[in-house]
Structures are given as C-alpha cells and as structure tokens.
Design an enzyme around this catalytic site. Structure first.
Site, mmCIF file in Angstrom:
data_model
loop_
_atom_site.group_PDB
_atom_site.id
_atom_site.type_symbol
_atom_site.label_atom_id
_atom_site.label_comp_id
_atom_site.label_asym_id
_atom_site.label_seq_id
_atom_site.Cartn_x
_atom_site.Cartn_y
_atom_site.Cartn_z
ATOM 1 N N GLY A 126 0.835 -1.193 0.000
ATOM 2 C CA GLY A 126 0.000 0.000 0.000
ATOM 3 C C GLY A 126 0.867 1.238 0.000
ATOM 4 O O GLY A 126 1.932 1.270 0.617
ATOM 5 N N GLY A 127 0.423 2.276 -0.720
ATOM 6 C CA GLY A 127 1.195 3.509 -0.752
ATOM 7 C C GLY A 127 2.593 3.277 -1.278
ATOM 8 O O GLY A 127 2.786 2.747 -2.362
ATOM 9 N N ASP A 128 3.579 3.671 -0.482
ATOM 10 C CA ASP A 128 4.981 3.525 -0.888
ATOM 11 C C ASP A 128 5.674 2.432 -0.078
ATOM 12 O O ASP A 128 6.879 2.496 0.162
ATOM 13 C CB ASP A 128 5.719 4.852 -0.729
ATOM 14 C CG ASP A 128 5.643 5.387 0.704
ATOM 15 O OD1 ASP A 128 4.840 4.853 1.489
ATOM 16 O OD2 ASP A 128 6.384 6.338 1.030
ATOM 17 N N GLU A 129 4.922 1.412 0.327
ATOM 18 C CA GLU A 129 5.451 0.341 1.165
ATOM 19 C C GLU A 129 5.416 -0.981 0.391
ATOM 20 O O GLU A 129 4.407 -1.344 -0.210
ATOM 21 C CB GLU A 129 4.631 0.211 2.445
ATOM 22 C CG GLU A 129 4.636 1.476 3.271
ATOM 23 C CD GLU A 129 3.575 1.470 4.363
ATOM 24 O OE1 GLU A 129 3.484 2.466 5.081
ATOM 25 O OE2 GLU A 129 2.832 0.470 4.463
#
Length: 225
Positions: free
Chosen positions: A118-121
């Site tokens: 999710g996101g930048d993970e």
C-alpha cells in the site's frame, strides 16, 4: 444402384457431430482464459505490477515453508515520497513507484513473492542464503537510491529504507512475526541509507496486523497478514 455423389467439402454426420460437440468446449476455453486473465489482474497492483497484499501473503507463506532458514523477508519504504508527490506532482510519484516496483522485481527475481502493501510500502520474501545476505541487501540499497528519470527528462533523486528478517535470526517462520521484525528494523535504520537486519528483540515491538504500531496506515491496514 445408388449413383448419388458427395459434394466436395460436404461435412458428414460424424464430422458434424464432432464439430458441434467441440463448440461448447471452445467457448468454455475462451471463457476460462478470460477468467484467468481477470484473476491474474486482480492479483497484481495495476500501477507497479507487483502482487497485491493477499496474493503476496499466500505466496510468501509458501516460500517460507519451502526455504526455511534460507528465506528472508525484506520490507521497503520509499523515503520522502510525499515531497515527490507534493513538489513534482502525482504523475512523478507514480513514476517513482513504478521504478521501485521494477527494481524490486529485478533484484528479487521471478521466484520471489514481491508485493506492494500500500502507498509507498513494499515487501519481498525470497530465498537468500546467509553468506550472501549483506552483499545482496547492499545491492538493493544502491538500486533504490538510483535517481529516476521521468518521461519529460526531469530527474528525481530517490531513496528508500530497508529492513530484513530471517527465520534463524527471529526464531520463527511465522509471516506476521517476520514482517513485524523487518518493519521495526526498517524504522531503526530510517533515512540512514543502510539495510538493517532484524534480531529477536525486534519482534517485541508493539504492532498492529504485523506492522509497527504508530506507522502510517496501521489503523486501517486490514486483516492480519
């Protein structure tokens, strides 16, 4: 005497029966192929091409069972990603995420479980022998710190924080425990430009659904990995 002649190319009863029977099978085959493509698409993040969380989790668990102590779980966070989005726009942010996805895939190889959480993970589970671990993680850091060139020619300086956990070091092959330890190790080395290997102590860090408590998104991250 029967002088009737068969016209060239005429389909006999047996051939007609076979052809008719094959039509539903052909239809089902096409339908099955379409379903397979839809399923494959649903397993992949549309932006980066990496596995979505559920698909990543299933594959990661299989790899941990298969490789045991030779497996490693690696967590990756893009550094200063909000500044890229705010300063250069979401298109630039998307380009950075796509570059990270491509670099993680190239680094981990096709047999790994490489997912966007999710996101930048991101997270990777792969076979990684102990005598190559330090070298390979240093290689990953270098890859993730290579600037990204946008379509318009602009160059974006990027960086990432990396934490890794292994069953031997943490004392378990349990995916949430390894993920929690790797996440805590990542946070310990945040913005330092080095990968941190987790120890058993990192598993004691408070967590929510296998992620370090207090990090962005843990309150709504969903069910446990």
């Amino acid at each position: 005497m029967n002088t009737a002649m068969r016209l060239p190319g005429r389909i006999g009863p047996r051939a007609l029966l076979i052809t008719t029977a094959a039509l539903p099978l052909t239809g089902w085959a096409l339908h099955a192929a379409a379903l397979h493509r839809q399923l494959a698409a649903s397993r992949r993040d549309p932006l980066t091409g990496l596995l979505r969380r559920d698909a990543y989790t299933a594959r990661a668990r299989r790899l941990l069972t298969r490789h045991g102590d030779d497996a490693a779980l690696v967590m990756v966070d893009a550094d200063h990603f909000k500044a890229v989005n705010d300063g250069l726009g979401h298109a630039a942010g998307d380009a950075v995420l796509q570059a990270f996805g491509a670099r993680l895939t190239a680094w981990a190889g096709p047999r790994a479980a490489t997912g966007r959480l999710g996101g930048d993970e991101f997270a990777v589970v792969l076979e990684l022998a102990a005598d190559r671990r330090t070298q390979r993680l240093a290689q990953l850091i270098r890859m993730l710190h290579t600037p990204v060139v946008l379509e318009d020619g602009r160059t974006v300086d990027v960086a990432a924080s990396v934490g890794a956990a292994t069953p031997a070091a943490v004392g378990t092959r349990d995916l949430p425990s390894l993920q929690r330890a790797a996440d805590a190790a990542l946070y310990e080395g945040k913005h330092t430009g080095r990968a941190v290997l987790a120890t058993a102590q990192h598993t004691t860090v408070a967590s929510i659904n296998g992620r370090r408590a207090g990090r962005a998104g843990t309150a709504s991250w969903g069910r446990a990995a």
